[in-house]
Design a protein around this motif. Structure first.
Motif, short mmCIF file in Angstrom:
data_model
loop_
_atom_site.label_atom_id
_atom_site.label_comp_id
_atom_site.label_asym_id
_atom_site.label_seq_id
_atom_site.Cartn_x
_atom_site.Cartn_y
_atom_site.Cartn_z
N UNK A 23 61.32 -23.49 36.07
CA UNK A 23 60.06 -22.77 36.31
C UNK A 23 59.79 -21.76 35.22
N UNK A 24 60.79 -20.96 34.87
CA UNK A 24 60.58 -19.91 33.86
C UNK A 24 60.38 -20.52 32.48
N UNK A 25 61.19 -21.50 32.13
CA UNK A 25 61.12 -22.09 30.78
C UNK A 25 59.83 -22.89 30.59
N UNK A 26 59.35 -23.55 31.63
CA UNK A 26 58.15 -24.37 31.47
C UNK A 26 56.85 -23.61 31.77
N UNK A 27 56.96 -22.35 32.14
CA UNK A 27 55.76 -21.55 32.39
C UNK A 27 55.00 -21.30 31.10
N UNK A 28 53.69 -21.33 31.20
CA UNK A 28 52.84 -21.02 30.05
C UNK A 28 52.73 -19.50 29.94
N UNK A 29 53.07 -19.02 28.76
CA UNK A 29 53.11 -17.58 28.52
C UNK A 29 51.75 -16.93 28.77
N UNK A 30 50.68 -17.56 28.33
CA UNK A 30 49.34 -16.99 28.52
C UNK A 30 49.00 -16.86 30.01
N UNK A 31 49.40 -17.84 30.78
CA UNK A 31 49.13 -17.78 32.22
C UNK A 31 49.94 -16.65 32.87
N UNK A 32 51.20 -16.50 32.44
CA UNK A 32 52.01 -15.39 32.97
C UNK A 32 51.41 -14.04 32.59
N UNK A 33 50.90 -13.92 31.34
CA UNK A 33 50.28 -12.67 30.92
C UNK A 33 49.06 -12.37 31.78
N UNK A 34 48.26 -13.39 32.04
CA UNK A 34 47.09 -13.21 32.87
C UNK A 34 47.47 -12.80 34.29
N UNK A 35 48.50 -13.43 34.83
CA UNK A 35 48.96 -13.09 36.18
C UNK A 35 49.48 -11.64 36.22
N UNK A 36 50.18 -11.23 35.16
CA UNK A 36 50.70 -9.86 35.09
C UNK A 36 49.56 -8.86 35.02
N UNK A 37 48.52 -9.18 34.23
CA UNK A 37 47.36 -8.29 34.11
C UNK A 37 46.62 -8.15 35.44
N UNK A 38 46.68 -9.19 36.26
CA UNK A 38 46.01 -9.15 37.56
C UNK A 38 46.93 -8.62 38.66
N UNK A 39 48.10 -8.14 38.28
CA UNK A 39 49.00 -7.49 39.23
C UNK A 39 49.82 -8.43 40.09
N UNK A 40 49.96 -9.69 39.70
CA UNK A 40 50.76 -10.64 40.47
C UNK A 40 52.21 -10.18 40.51
#
Length: 193
Positions: A23-40
């Protein structure tokens, strides 16, 4: 049987490590950044793990290796003896019952470890890697902190071997023109664009 519960727990724990890894290795970095910015919840930790894969993979490998060794050793000793005794009760000679009992237990545990402890969790992780990464990142991040000395040693050893093989630095992750075209084509095909 208490022993069966321990082996089942170890196989499930292995599955959690395998799920986390993919899950961590195949996650798209941009999507994780977006999720972090939205407080996920967990997104910042997932992003931190994704950006330092050497440390994270070393942590996961420690867990998978320890769980595999414990499951194999425990199941062979504890459960193999039960199966051997069961076979002896049917009049099977000890010279045959022992290898069949231990071999049978190890075969079943290996099958369950591969299917339940590896393949199913990895298929599950591929279905929504970013959400799963956010869920597993906090405990995996904590585990990587607890195992820092061992993780540092494994990561440094790995980097040293890669350096000896001529792989001096990992290339920066950059999005190529072809990847952008693929993303746009997928978005258009699914109706997003």
């Amino acid at each position: 049987m208490f022993e069966l519960l321990i082996v089942a727990f170890l196989i499930l724990l292995n599955g959690i490590f395998a799920l986390s890894e993919l899950a961590v290795v195949s996650s798209r970095r941009m999507r994780l950044k977006s999720m972090a910015e939205h407080g996920k919840s967990g997104a910042r930790r997932a992003l931190a793990l994704n950006e330092n894969p050497g440390r994270f993979l070393s942590t996961v490998q420690i867990g998978i290796t320890l769980v595999g060794v414990l499951a194999g050793a425990f199941s062979g000793v504890a459960l193999g003896g039960y199966v051997t005794d069961w076979m002896l009760g049917f009049g099977i000679e000890r010279w045959l019952a022992e290898p069949l009992g231990f071999g049978g237990v190890i075969s079943v545990i290996t099958f369950l470890s591969v299917v339940i402890g590896e393949l199913v969790p990895k298929q599950f992780a591929l279905r929504d890697p970013e959400s799963i990464a956010c869920l597993v990142a906090p405990p995996m991040y904590l585990l990587s902190k607890i195992t820092t000395p061992v993780v540092w040693f494994l990561d440094t050893s790995t980097q040293g071997i890669l350096w000896l093989l001529g792989m001096h630095a990992a290339p920066e992750n950059s999005v190529t023109e072809e990847e952008i075209k693929t993303i746009v084509a997928e978005a258009a095909h699914s109706g997003v664009i």
